[in-house]
Structures are given as C-alpha cells and as structure tokens.
Design an enzyme around this catalytic site. Structure first.
Site, PDB file in Angstrom:
ATOM      1  N   SER A 181      11.666 -19.831  33.292  1.00 62.21           N
ATOM      2  CA  SER A 181      11.881 -18.731  32.347  1.00 62.21           C
ATOM      3  C   SER A 181      13.373 -18.478  32.176  1.00 62.21           C
ATOM      4  O   SER A 181      14.175 -18.712  33.073  1.00 62.21           O
ATOM      5  CB  SER A 181      11.171 -17.452  32.804  1.00 62.21           C
ATOM      6  OG  SER A 181      11.758 -16.936  33.971  1.00 62.21           O
ATOM      7  N   CYS A 182      13.716 -17.992  30.984  1.00 58.20           N
ATOM      8  CA  CYS A 182      15.096 -17.628  30.667  1.00 58.20           C
ATOM      9  C   CYS A 182      15.030 -16.290  29.930  1.00 58.20           C
ATOM     10  O   CYS A 182      14.091 -15.530  30.116  1.00 58.20           O
ATOM     11  CB  CYS A 182      15.770 -18.723  29.829  1.00 58.20           C
ATOM     12  SG  CYS A 182      15.007 -18.984  28.215  1.00 58.20           S
ATOM     13  N   TYR A 183      16.000 -16.019  29.095  1.00 60.99           N
ATOM     14  CA  TYR A 183      16.007 -14.751  28.363  1.00 60.99           C
ATOM     15  C   TYR A 183      14.933 -14.703  27.275  1.00 60.99           C
ATOM     16  O   TYR A 183      14.137 -13.784  27.218  1.00 60.99           O
ATOM     17  CB  TYR A 183      17.380 -14.499  27.731  1.00 60.99           C
ATOM     18  CG  TYR A 183      18.468 -14.283  28.742  1.00 60.99           C
ATOM     19  CD1 TYR A 183      18.676 -13.041  29.321  1.00 60.99           C
ATOM     20  CD2 TYR A 183      19.293 -15.336  29.132  1.00 60.99           C
ATOM     21  CE1 TYR A 183      19.671 -12.845  30.263  1.00 60.99           C
ATOM     22  CE2 TYR A 183      20.293 -15.143  30.077  1.00 60.99           C
ATOM     23  CZ  TYR A 183      20.473 -13.903  30.637  1.00 60.99           C
ATOM     24  OH  TYR A 183      21.450 -13.711  31.576  1.00 60.99           O
TER      25      TYR A 183
END
Length: 107
Positions: free
Chosen positions: A63-65
């Site tokens: 996951s990232c932003y």
C-alpha cells in the site's frame, strides 16, 4: 501487470486470519500518523535488493498513498518473489477499516 486488491477484499482477508504481509511504502511520518494494523513500514526510497532475500508469507499486499506507487513496487516484488503480490486499490486513502498509529516494529 500486478493485481489490485480492494480495501474490502483486504479487510476480509484480515478478518479470516489469512497470513498476509502488509507492506506500507509511505514515508515514516505518514505511517506513524496512521496505518493498517499489522503493516510494516518500508518506504519505497529505502527498498533495496535485500528485500528479495527475506522470508515472506505466500501473500503480500503493498500500500501507498493512493495506490499508484504501490503498483510499481508490487510488480517488482511479484516478479522476484515466490509470493502472490498485490497492490491495495486506492492506497491508504481508500482504506476505511481500522487504523493504528505509531512507528513500525522494524524501526
């Protein structure tokens, strides 16, 4: 092309106790402000080839932003690891499940 997992699908996996590694590639400050419980913070700019030598469960969710950078990292991991690697669709911004704060255990 790497597969994306919806936040709802991830929550279902977590609820059923599926052995999945949650790899959060956001910066440490954002991670400390809030992250999916059980996530490990590995900022993208700090990832190196040593990640390929680590032991991973059969499934990894990156996951990232907003779900863009995580696709690129997930694709690299998926190519080089035996695990099934997916990207969290919409990133942490789309996550509506439980959130915890604080730093990663690995720090």
């Amino acid at each position: 092309m790497v597969t994306e997992l919806s936040p709802t699908e991830l929550q279902e996996k977590l609820d059923t106790g599926t052995d999945v590694a949650l790899l959060d590639i956001r910066d440490p400050e954002a991670f400390a402000d809030g992250h999916i419980p059980g996530s490990e913070n590995r900022p993208a700019q700090r990832l190196d080839a040593s990640v390929f030598d680590e032991e991973w469960p059969d499934e990894i969710v990156v996951s990232c932003y907003i779900g863009k950078s995580s696709k690129r990292i997930a694709e690299i991991l998926d190519t080089n690891l035996a695990a099934d690697v997916t990207s969290l669709r919409g990133g942490f911004d789309a996550w509506e499940g439980p959130v915890e704060s604080g730093h990663s255990v690995s720090e």
